[in-house]
Design an enzyme around this catalytic site. Structure first.
Site, short mmCIF file in Angstrom:
data_model
loop_
_atom_site.label_atom_id
_atom_site.label_comp_id
_atom_site.label_asym_id
_atom_site.label_seq_id
_atom_site.Cartn_x
_atom_site.Cartn_y
_atom_site.Cartn_z
N ASP A 3 4.82 -2.78 -1.92
CA ASP A 3 3.58 -4.19 -1.53
C ASP A 3 3.79 -4.94 -2.99
O ASP A 3 2.50 -3.58 -4.02
CB ASP A 3 2.97 -4.15 -0.46
CG ASP A 3 3.07 -3.85 0.71
OD1 ASP A 3 4.47 -4.01 0.79
OD2 ASP A 3 2.92 -3.03 1.44
N LYS A 20 -3.36 -10.03 -5.10
CA LYS A 20 -4.83 -10.53 -5.56
C LYS A 20 -5.27 -9.44 -6.22
O LYS A 20 -5.37 -8.12 -6.41
CB LYS A 20 -5.51 -10.25 -4.12
CG LYS A 20 -5.38 -11.41 -2.94
CD LYS A 20 -6.96 -11.25 -2.23
CE LYS A 20 -5.78 -12.81 -0.84
NZ LYS A 20 -5.59 -12.60 0.03
N ASP A 52 10.70 -7.90 -6.61
CA ASP A 52 11.60 -8.41 -6.91
C ASP A 52 10.29 -9.86 -7.30
O ASP A 52 10.50 -10.73 -7.67
CB ASP A 52 12.07 -9.54 -5.87
CG ASP A 52 11.01 -9.57 -4.79
OD1 ASP A 52 10.19 -8.14 -4.19
OD2 ASP A 52 9.97 -11.46 -4.21
N THR A 58 18.81 -2.85 -1.45
CA THR A 58 18.41 -2.44 0.37
C THR A 58 18.37 -3.52 0.75
O THR A 58 18.62 -4.85 0.46
CB THR A 58 16.89 -1.84 -0.52
OG1 THR A 58 16.14 -2.92 -0.58
CG2 THR A 58 16.45 -1.38 -1.26
N GLU A 59 17.70 -3.44 2.28
CA GLU A 59 17.04 -4.92 2.84
C GLU A 59 16.58 -6.11 2.12
O GLU A 59 16.91 -6.80 1.83
CB GLU A 59 16.72 -4.60 4.32
CG GLU A 59 16.79 -5.34 5.64
CD GLU A 59 16.05 -4.39 6.69
OE1 GLU A 59 16.42 -3.16 6.89
OE2 GLU A 59 15.41 -5.25 7.28
N TYR A 60 15.76 -5.88 2.10
CA TYR A 60 14.04 -6.28 1.48
C TYR A 60 15.49 -7.57 0.01
O TYR A 60 15.17 -8.80 -0.56
CB TYR A 60 13.05 -6.07 0.63
CG TYR A 60 12.36 -5.73 1.77
CD1 TYR A 60 12.52 -5.15 3.08
CD2 TYR A 60 11.00 -6.87 1.52
CE1 TYR A 60 11.26 -5.52 3.96
CE2 TYR A 60 10.05 -7.11 2.33
CZ TYR A 60 9.92 -6.61 3.30
OH TYR A 60 9.00 -6.78 4.51
N GLU A 61 16.14 -6.27 -0.68
CA GLU A 61 16.47 -6.92 -1.88
C GLU A 61 17.91 -8.08 -1.83
O GLU A 61 17.86 -8.78 -2.00
CB GLU A 61 17.48 -5.76 -1.97
CG GLU A 61 17.85 -5.92 -3.47
CD GLU A 61 18.32 -4.81 -4.36
OE1 GLU A 61 17.97 -3.18 -4.17
OE2 GLU A 61 19.18 -4.92 -5.69
C1 LIG Z 1 8.70 -5.34 1.76
S1 LIG Z 1 8.63 -3.07 2.34
C2 LIG Z 1 10.54 -2.30 1.25
C3 LIG Z 1 11.01 -2.63 2.42
C4 LIG Z 1 12.32 -1.40 2.18
N1 LIG Z 1 11.92 -0.75 0.96
C5 LIG Z 1 13.40 -2.14 0.88
O1 LIG Z 1 13.16 -2.44 -0.15
O2 LIG Z 1 14.15 -2.95 2.10
C6 LIG Z 1 7.11 -2.72 2.46
C7 LIG Z 1 6.76 -1.32 2.62
O3 LIG Z 1 6.32 -0.53 2.26
C8 LIG Z 1 4.82 0.37 3.20
N2 LIG Z 1 3.86 0.34 2.42
C9 LIG Z 1 3.30 -0.63 1.48
N3 LIG Z 1 1.91 0.53 0.74
C10 LIG Z 1 2.27 2.09 1.55
C11 LIG Z 1 2.23 3.28 1.12
N4 LIG Z 1 1.00 3.08 1.09
N5 LIG Z 1 2.80 4.58 2.18
C12 LIG Z 1 3.48 3.61 2.38
N6 LIG Z 1 4.15 3.07 2.69
C13 LIG Z 1 3.83 2.10 2.37
C14 LIG Z 1 4.79 -1.12 3.73
O4 LIG Z 1 4.61 -0.79 5.08
C15 LIG Z 1 6.51 -1.62 4.26
O5 LIG Z 1 6.96 -1.48 5.17
#
Ligand SMILES: C[S@@+](CC[C@H](N)C(=O)[O-])C[C@H]1O[C@@H](n2cnc3c(N)ncnc32)[C@H](O)[C@@H]1O
Length: 152
Positions: A54, A58, A90, A127-130
Site C-alpha cells: 500500500d 497521504k 507501480d 503478481t496479481e496486482y502487477e
Molecule cells: C495492493 S495489495 C498487494 C497484493 C499482492 N502482493 C500482489 O502484488 O498482487 C497490498 C496488500 O498488503 C496488505 N498489507 C498492507 N500493509 C500490511 C501490513 N502492514 N501487514 C500485513 N499486510 C499488509 C493489504 O491488506 C493488501 O492485501
C-alpha cells in the site's frame, strides 16, 4: 526454498491460502508486518519480498509505508547480515520515497528498474496486482536492497 506470506486482512489471506493449498513450500501468517520481530526469530528468514505494498499516499501516513526506515531497521535486525529486500511497485511516489529510505538506512541497491517490463531483467514473476497495473500501461518499478555482507 520455503516461503511465508504475511497478510493482515483475514479475507485476503483466506483467498491466498485457498489458491495455494497444493503448494508444499508456502505458508501464511495472518498478522501485521509491523509485528515481524514477534513472529520470527533472528535469522529465520533472509529475504523479504514487498510486492505492491500500500502506498499510503497521504503525507501524514508515510510511517505506515513498509519501506519507511523504521520498518527497514526491523527487517535488517531480523534477517541479520546479508538481509535482502526485493521491492516492486507501480507507484512512482512510493518508489522515490523508498529509494531515499533505503539510502538513509545504508542499504546497498542494485538492479534498479523504472520500467521493469521493458528492461533487461530476466526471471520476473508477475503478481496479481502487477498484471492488473501493467495491463493499463503503467510502468513497474523494482529494486533489490541488501544490507551488510551476504553469508552463504
Ligand atoms: C495492493 S495489495 C498487494 C497484493 C499482492 N502482493 C500482489 O502484488 O498482487 C497490498 C496488500 O498488503 C496488505 N498489507 C498492507 N500493509 C500490511 C501490513 N502492514 N501487514 C500485513 N499486510 C499488509 C493489504 O491488506 C493488501 O492485501
Amino acid at each position: 526454498m520455503n516461503f511465508i506470506g504475511i497478510e493482515r486482512q483475514q479475507t485476503v489471506l483466506a483467498v491466498a491460502a485457498r489458491r495455494a493449498a497444493e503448494l508444499p513450500n508456502l505458508a501464511f501468517v495472518w498478522d501485521n508486518a509491523k509485528n515481524l520481530s514477534e513472529l520470527f526469530e533472528v535469522g529465520e528468514f533472509r529475504r523479504l519480498y514487498l510486492n505492491f505494498s500500500d502506498p499510503w499516499t497521504k503525507k501524514r501516513t508515510y510511517k505506515r509505508r513498509l519501506t519507511y526506515r523504521e520498518f527497514l531497521q526491523e527487517y535488517r535486525h531480523i534477517m541479520g547480515d546479508g538481509a535482502e529486500v526485493f521491492f516492486k511497485t507501480d507507484n512512482r511516489g512510493l518508489f522515490e520515497f523508498s529509494l531515499n529510505e533505503f539510502c538513509a538506512d545504508d542499504w546497498k541497491l542494485s538492479n534498479i528498474s523504472l520500467d521493469l517490463h521493458h528492461s533487461d531483467f530476466v526471471g520476473n514473476i508477475m503478481t496479481e496486482y502487477e498484471e492488473k497495473f501493467s495491463a493499463g500501461g503503467a510502468p513497474i518499478y523494482r529494486l533489490e536492497a541488501r544490507y551488510g555482507k551476504r553469508i552463504e
